[in-house]
Design an enzyme around this catalytic site. Structure first.
Site, PDB file in Angstrom:
ATOM      1  N   PHE A 129     -22.510   0.067 -13.704  1.00  0.00           N
ATOM      2  CA  PHE A 129     -22.333   1.373 -14.325  1.00  0.00           C
ATOM      3  C   PHE A 129     -20.872   1.521 -14.698  1.00  0.00           C
ATOM      4  O   PHE A 129     -19.993   1.419 -13.851  1.00  0.00           O
ATOM      5  CB  PHE A 129     -22.755   2.514 -13.396  1.00  0.00           C
ATOM      6  CG  PHE A 129     -22.631   3.860 -14.061  1.00  0.00           C
ATOM      7  CD1 PHE A 129     -23.577   4.279 -14.990  1.00  0.00           C
ATOM      8  CD2 PHE A 129     -21.549   4.693 -13.791  1.00  0.00           C
ATOM      9  CE1 PHE A 129     -23.454   5.515 -15.631  1.00  0.00           C
ATOM     10  CE2 PHE A 129     -21.416   5.926 -14.429  1.00  0.00           C
ATOM     11  CZ  PHE A 129     -22.371   6.335 -15.353  1.00  0.00           C
ATOM     12  N   ASP A 214     -13.794  -2.705 -12.679  1.00  0.00           N
ATOM     13  CA  ASP A 214     -14.025  -1.269 -12.725  1.00  0.00           C
ATOM     14  C   ASP A 214     -13.950  -0.759 -11.293  1.00  0.00           C
ATOM     15  O   ASP A 214     -14.888  -0.910 -10.519  1.00  0.00           O
ATOM     16  CB  ASP A 214     -15.403  -0.990 -13.344  1.00  0.00           C
ATOM     17  CG  ASP A 214     -15.691   0.508 -13.456  1.00  0.00           C
ATOM     18  OD1 ASP A 214     -14.979   1.302 -12.795  1.00  0.00           O
ATOM     19  OD2 ASP A 214     -16.625   0.872 -14.182  1.00  0.00           O
ATOM     20  N   LYS A 243     -12.287   8.877 -10.568  1.00  0.00           N
ATOM     21  CA  LYS A 243     -12.833   9.556  -9.395  1.00  0.00           C
ATOM     22  C   LYS A 243     -11.787  10.059  -8.381  1.00  0.00           C
ATOM     23  O   LYS A 243     -11.238  11.131  -8.566  1.00  0.00           O
ATOM     24  CB  LYS A 243     -13.897   8.677  -8.735  1.00  0.00           C
ATOM     25  CG  LYS A 243     -15.179   8.597  -9.609  1.00  0.00           C
ATOM     26  CD  LYS A 243     -16.403   8.159  -8.866  1.00  0.00           C
ATOM     27  CE  LYS A 243     -17.679   8.446  -9.626  1.00  0.00           C
ATOM     28  NZ  LYS A 243     -18.114   7.406 -10.557  1.00  0.00           N
TER      29      LYS A 243
HETATM   30  C1  LIG Z   1     -18.459   7.174 -11.954  1.00  0.00           C
HETATM   31  C2  LIG Z   1     -18.164   5.862 -12.553  1.00  0.00           C
HETATM   32  C3  LIG Z   1     -17.802   5.725 -13.900  1.00  0.00           C
HETATM   33  C4  LIG Z   1     -17.787   6.903 -14.852  1.00  0.00           C
HETATM   34  O1  LIG Z   1     -16.893   7.875 -14.486  1.00  0.00           O
HETATM   35  P1  LIG Z   1     -16.920   9.315 -15.222  1.00  0.00           P
HETATM   36  O2  LIG Z   1     -15.697   9.982 -14.697  1.00  0.00           O
HETATM   37  O3  LIG Z   1     -18.194   9.972 -14.832  1.00  0.00           O
HETATM   38  O4  LIG Z   1     -16.865   9.056 -16.676  1.00  0.00           O
HETATM   39  C5  LIG Z   1     -17.465   4.471 -14.354  1.00  0.00           C
HETATM   40  N1  LIG Z   1     -17.490   3.399 -13.547  1.00  0.00           N
HETATM   41  C6  LIG Z   1     -17.838   3.484 -12.256  1.00  0.00           C
HETATM   42  C7  LIG Z   1     -17.820   2.260 -11.406  1.00  0.00           C
HETATM   43  C8  LIG Z   1     -18.203   4.714 -11.711  1.00  0.00           C
HETATM   44  O5  LIG Z   1     -18.575   4.792 -10.429  1.00  0.00           O
END
Ligand SMILES: *Cc1c(COP(=O)(O)O)cnc(C)c1O
Length: 392
Positions: A129, A214, A243
């Site tokens: 994700f 990521d 986050k």
């Molecule tokens: C939550 C998340 C995202 C997206 O973050 P948003 O602030 O909702 O756009 C991208 N990558 C990872 C691994 C995430 O956990």
């Protein structure tokens, strides 16, 4: 409910009025232990005094000026992130998706700037994700997320996690980078193997492509080190954060080596809010706390305690929970019942959690959690399992 908010979320009928450390209080006066933390975001808990002070002080000075001008707090934050990571440079944005999108752009720009404009494809891992913009959805590749949104952005290849042969086969003359989460969060708390990540690093070096991580969910102490890659003994070339970086104040970042950022010259990328004085005040305050001596030791120690306690609950309720997995305080319970049913039952017992793919319930408490609060959570887990057993 007659809300004018677009119904894109399946919301629970609870609203919170105030937070204090690891606890949230709803408008009926009920107290909840927060093992959801706004999805791994309020990592220092709610209304941490140092954060409240830093943000209040900045709010009385100046909120926003634009990246047309120098922003001292932003420069300080970049310097501290660089000092505590593999990176040489930082770009600030506002969210995880924006960070991921920027990582993708940066990898393509790097290849183009170093004589390989034909290399634009990014290889991602099944179950990944990376966000909800058009390109990051294509990177994730989840059909439910892409359905109805027109042609999928071109240039992403997907391979199964842990399968080195598949990764090797996917690398071609048009590959720019590999993009990977050290622990897949939304994908179901899937911890990538150290040998796998090391092998990916070598593949990237051998093929002159970039390794991007990521760390939007795993970064900022979640796994017991400031960044999850520290566990693996590998360093990426580019990394996305968001986050917990602002503990709920919206801020994201892209960290990169000088070499990987070579194409990012004036005018190539931008973001109006990115790293504005208010956001970086929050993030600098987060770093003040997380860089204190012993902070990460606390996270590691309390994680060990929690894992041990969870094993005890699993032994007592093998019909409800199959196993536990995770790293640091990013913990997943693999359920035998439907994960949403356990999330609901836990909430009824005063414990907030969140689901993930692969029938997982995520336990993502604030990093400041103490042993007595874990005891409280485990008692709630035990009661919720008992209720589900009786109902089943
Ligand atoms: C939550 C998340 C995202 C997206 O973050 P948003 O602030 O909702 O756009 C991208 N990558 C990872 C691994 C995430 O956990």
């Amino acid at each position: 409910m007659n809300s004018k908010v677009m119904p894109t979320y399946g919301r629970v009928e609870i609203s919170f009025e105030k937070g204090e450390g690891a606890y949230l209080f709803d408008d009926q006066g009920n107290r909840y232990l927060d093992f959801c933390t706004g999805i791994a975001t309020a990592s220092l808990g709610h209304c941490h005094p140092h954060l409240v002070e830093a943000l209040t002080e900045q709010a009385g000075k100046v909120w926003h000026t634009s990246n047309l001008f120098r922003i001292p707090g932003q420069e300080r934050l970049a310097e501290r992130l660089v000092e505590n990571s593999f990176a040489d440079q930082v770009f600030f944005c506002n969210s995880g998706a924006e960070a991921s999108e920027g990582c993708i752009k940066m990898a393509r720009k790097y290849q183009s700037a170093t004589g390989h404009p034909e290399r634009y494809r990014i290889i991602t891992i099944d179950g990944a994700f990376h966000g909800r913009t058009l390109a990051t959805l294509a990177a994730g590749g989840k059909p439910e997320h892409l359905d109805g949104f027109g042609p999928v952005v071109e240039g992403f290849d997907h391979v199964p996690a842990g399968d080195l042969a598949a990764m090797e086969a996917a690398i071609g003359p048009e590959t720019a980078a590999i993009f990977v989460e050290a622990v897949q969060g939304e994908g179901g708390v899937n911890v990538m193997d150290t040998t796998y990540l090391k092998a990916l690093r070598k593949l990237c070096d051998d093929n002159e492509i970039l390794m991007m991580m990521d760390e939007v969910q795993t970064g900022m102490g979640r796994t017991g080190t400031l960044f999850a890659y520290e566990w693996e003994g590998v360093t990426p070339d580019i990394m996305g954060l968001a986050k917990a970086l602002g503990n709920g104040m919206p801020i994201g970042a892209i960290l990169a080596t000088e070499s990987a950022a070579v194409g990012m010259t004036p005018g190539t990328h931008g973001s109006t809010y990115g790293g504005n004085p208010l956001a970086v005040a929050a993030a600098n305050a987060v770093l003040d706390v997380m860089l204190e001596d012993g902070f990460m030791d606390h996270v590691k120690g309390i994680s060990g305690h929690m894992m041990q306690r969870i094993s005890g609950v699993i032994d007592a309720h093998p019909e409800i929970i199959e196993s536990v997995r995770g790293q640091g305080l990013l913990i997943g319970l693999k359920c035998k019942v439907t994960n949403g049913d356990l999330v609901d039952a836990l909430r009824d017992e005063g414990l907030l959690t969140v689901g993930a793919a692969d029938n997982i319930v995520r336990l993502i408490p604030p990093l400041i959690i103490d042993e007595s609060q874990i005891d409280e959570a485990m008692a709630a887990l035990d009661r919720a399992c008992e209720k589900l057993e009786k109902a089943g």
